[in-house]
Design an enzyme around this catalytic site. Structure first.
Site, PDB file in Angstrom:
ATOM      1  N   HIS A   1      42.188  36.331  39.898  1.00 41.45           N
ATOM      2  CA  HIS A   1      41.659  36.710  41.219  1.00 41.45           C
ATOM      3  C   HIS A   1      41.645  38.234  41.292  1.00 41.45           C
ATOM      4  O   HIS A   1      42.655  38.876  40.979  1.00 41.45           O
ATOM      5  CB  HIS A   1      42.527  36.110  42.324  1.00 41.45           C
ATOM      6  CG  HIS A   1      42.020  36.387  43.692  1.00 41.45           C
ATOM      7  ND1 HIS A   1      40.930  35.735  44.228  1.00 41.45           N
ATOM      8  CD2 HIS A   1      42.434  37.279  44.639  1.00 41.45           C
ATOM      9  CE1 HIS A   1      40.698  36.208  45.453  1.00 41.45           C
ATOM     10  NE2 HIS A   1      41.594  37.148  45.719  1.00 41.45           N
TER      11      HIS A   1
ATOM     12  N   ASP B   1      43.941  30.477  46.067  1.00 39.62           N
ATOM     13  CA  ASP B   1      44.422  31.802  45.610  1.00 39.62           C
ATOM     14  C   ASP B   1      45.901  32.012  45.961  1.00 39.62           C
ATOM     15  O   ASP B   1      46.352  33.138  46.135  1.00 39.62           O
ATOM     16  CB  ASP B   1      43.590  32.929  46.260  1.00 39.62           C
ATOM     17  CG  ASP B   1      42.118  32.804  45.905  1.00 39.62           C
ATOM     18  OD1 ASP B   1      41.283  33.181  46.741  1.00 39.62           O
ATOM     19  OD2 ASP B   1      41.812  32.306  44.809  1.00 39.62           O
TER      20      ASP B   1
ATOM     21  N   SER C   1      45.077  39.630  39.656  1.00 39.70           N
ATOM     22  CA  SER C   1      46.232  38.746  39.493  1.00 39.70           C
ATOM     23  C   SER C   1      45.834  37.493  38.719  1.00 39.70           C
ATOM     24  O   SER C   1      44.777  36.912  39.003  1.00 39.70           O
ATOM     25  CB  SER C   1      46.764  38.289  40.869  1.00 39.70           C
ATOM     26  OG  SER C   1      47.014  39.391  41.716  1.00 39.70           O
TER      27      SER C   1
ATOM     28  N   ASN D   1      44.050  30.771  37.022  1.00 39.90           N
ATOM     29  CA  ASN D   1      42.908  31.425  37.650  1.00 39.90           C
ATOM     30  C   ASN D   1      43.158  32.916  37.659  1.00 39.90           C
ATOM     31  O   ASN D   1      44.307  33.378  37.653  1.00 39.90           O
ATOM     32  CB  ASN D   1      42.722  30.935  39.096  1.00 39.90           C
ATOM     33  CG  ASN D   1      41.490  31.566  39.757  1.00 39.90           C
ATOM     34  OD1 ASN D   1      40.431  31.645  39.148  1.00 39.90           O
ATOM     35  ND2 ASN D   1      41.659  32.030  40.988  1.00 39.90           N
TER      36      ASN D   1
HETATM   37  C1  GRF Z   1      35.546  38.531  38.493  1.00 40.19           C
HETATM   38  O1  GRF Z   1      35.881  39.588  39.360  1.00 40.19           O
HETATM   39  C2  GRF Z   1      36.536  37.418  38.708  1.00 40.19           C
HETATM   40  O2  GRF Z   1      37.821  37.885  39.066  1.00 40.19           O
HETATM   41  C3  GRF Z   1      35.931  36.697  39.865  1.00 40.19           C
HETATM   42  O3  GRF Z   1      34.553  36.641  39.518  1.00 40.19           O
HETATM   43  C4  GRF Z   1      34.208  37.892  38.911  1.00 40.19           C
HETATM   44  C5  GRF Z   1      33.262  37.655  37.761  1.00 40.19           C
HETATM   45  O4  GRF Z   1      33.952  36.971  36.772  1.00 40.19           O
HETATM   46  N1  GRF Z   1      36.537  35.422  40.058  1.00 40.19           N
HETATM   47  P1  GRF Z   1      33.220  36.640  35.347  1.00 40.19           P
HETATM   48  O5  GRF Z   1      32.562  37.905  34.869  1.00 40.19           O
HETATM   49  O6  GRF Z   1      32.199  35.552  35.632  1.00 40.19           O
HETATM   50  O7  GRF Z   1      34.339  36.193  34.453  1.00 40.19           O
END
Ligand code: GRF
Length: 221
Positions: free
Chosen positions: A117, A153, A144, A115
């Site tokens: 985060h 997380d 991370s 994942n």
């Molecule tokens: C990102 O900041 C990710 O870290 C969080 O969701 C946001 C959007 O992610 N979990 P994405 O553009 O859908 O990959």
């Protein structure tokens, strides 16, 4: 005819909930030959996730497992496991996936689910990380990549990228700089995993057999 030896390259299933920019970074890294793997399925828990269109445009199979259609987390997770295991992936990648799993699912994928985060874990677990970082007036923020465990997380960290907080930062400005770093470090961590260099045993990450620091490796742009 010369019998081609079946060189199985790692199969990846990606879970999304939204825009899919991290999915796109992974797709690009594979397309550019940086990562030797295939994305065999993209699953979203929301039918309108823009990331589904990104996958379809690239000819990657997609599936919606809508959490609103399940009476419990357990039932939803059981369906997710069924959909994921149908592809027999070596790695499950959470990319902007916004659901909390039951321990049954995280145990099932222990050591093969990553994942990303948007914070320097263990700081700011959960949501609204950029607002909280600004409220806390930290000097540094970041992103991370970690193995997923039953602790939200909280899984062992593989790699982090530090993002300095600027005086004029708003949550949106800070989030945008963090997102750029996410797109750098996630493909790196996934590449290492696909190359068989990353291992998780008893909540300790090893890279080429060497234990990683608690904060994982620090990415330098
Ligand atoms: C990102 O900041 C990710 O870290 C969080 O969701 C946001 C959007 O992610 N979990 P994405 O553009 O859908 O990959």
């Amino acid at each position: 005819m010369h019998q081609q030896t079946l060189h199985q390259i790692p199969r990846i299933v990606v879970l999304i909930s939204g825009g899919g920019s991290n999915l796109q970074a992974l797709m690009d890294a594979i397309a550019e030959g940086v990562i030797d793997a295939t994305i065999d399925l993209v699953i979203s828990n929301t039918p309108d996730a823009k990331g589904l269109q990104r996958a379809s445009k690239a000819g990657i199979p997609t599936q919606v497992v809508n959490h609103l259609e399940y009476s419990s987390r357990e039932a939803f997770d059981r369906e997710l496991i069924h959909a994921i295991d149908d592809k027999q992936p070596e790695l499950v990648v959470l990319a902007g996936f916004m659901r909390i799993f039951t321990p049954q699912l995280t145990d099932h994928y222990h050591g093969r689910m990553l994942n990303i985060h948007p914070s320097l874990l263990p700081l700011f677990k959960g949501t609204n990380t950029h607002e909280r970082a600004l409220e806390a007036e930290v000097d540094q923020h970041g992103a991370s990549v970690h193995f997923v465990t039953s602790e939200l997380d909280g899984g062992p960290i593989v790699i982090q990228s530090l993002v300095p907080v600027l005086d004029e930062d708003s949550p949106t400005k800070l989030a945008a700089r963090v997102l750029v770093q996410e797109h750098m470090i996630y493909p790196i961590a996934i590449k290492w995993f696909c190359e068989g260099r990353l291992n998780l045993s008893h909540d300790q990450v090893t890279m080429d057999g060497q234990p990683l620091p608690t904060q994982g490796l620090a990415y330098q742009a």
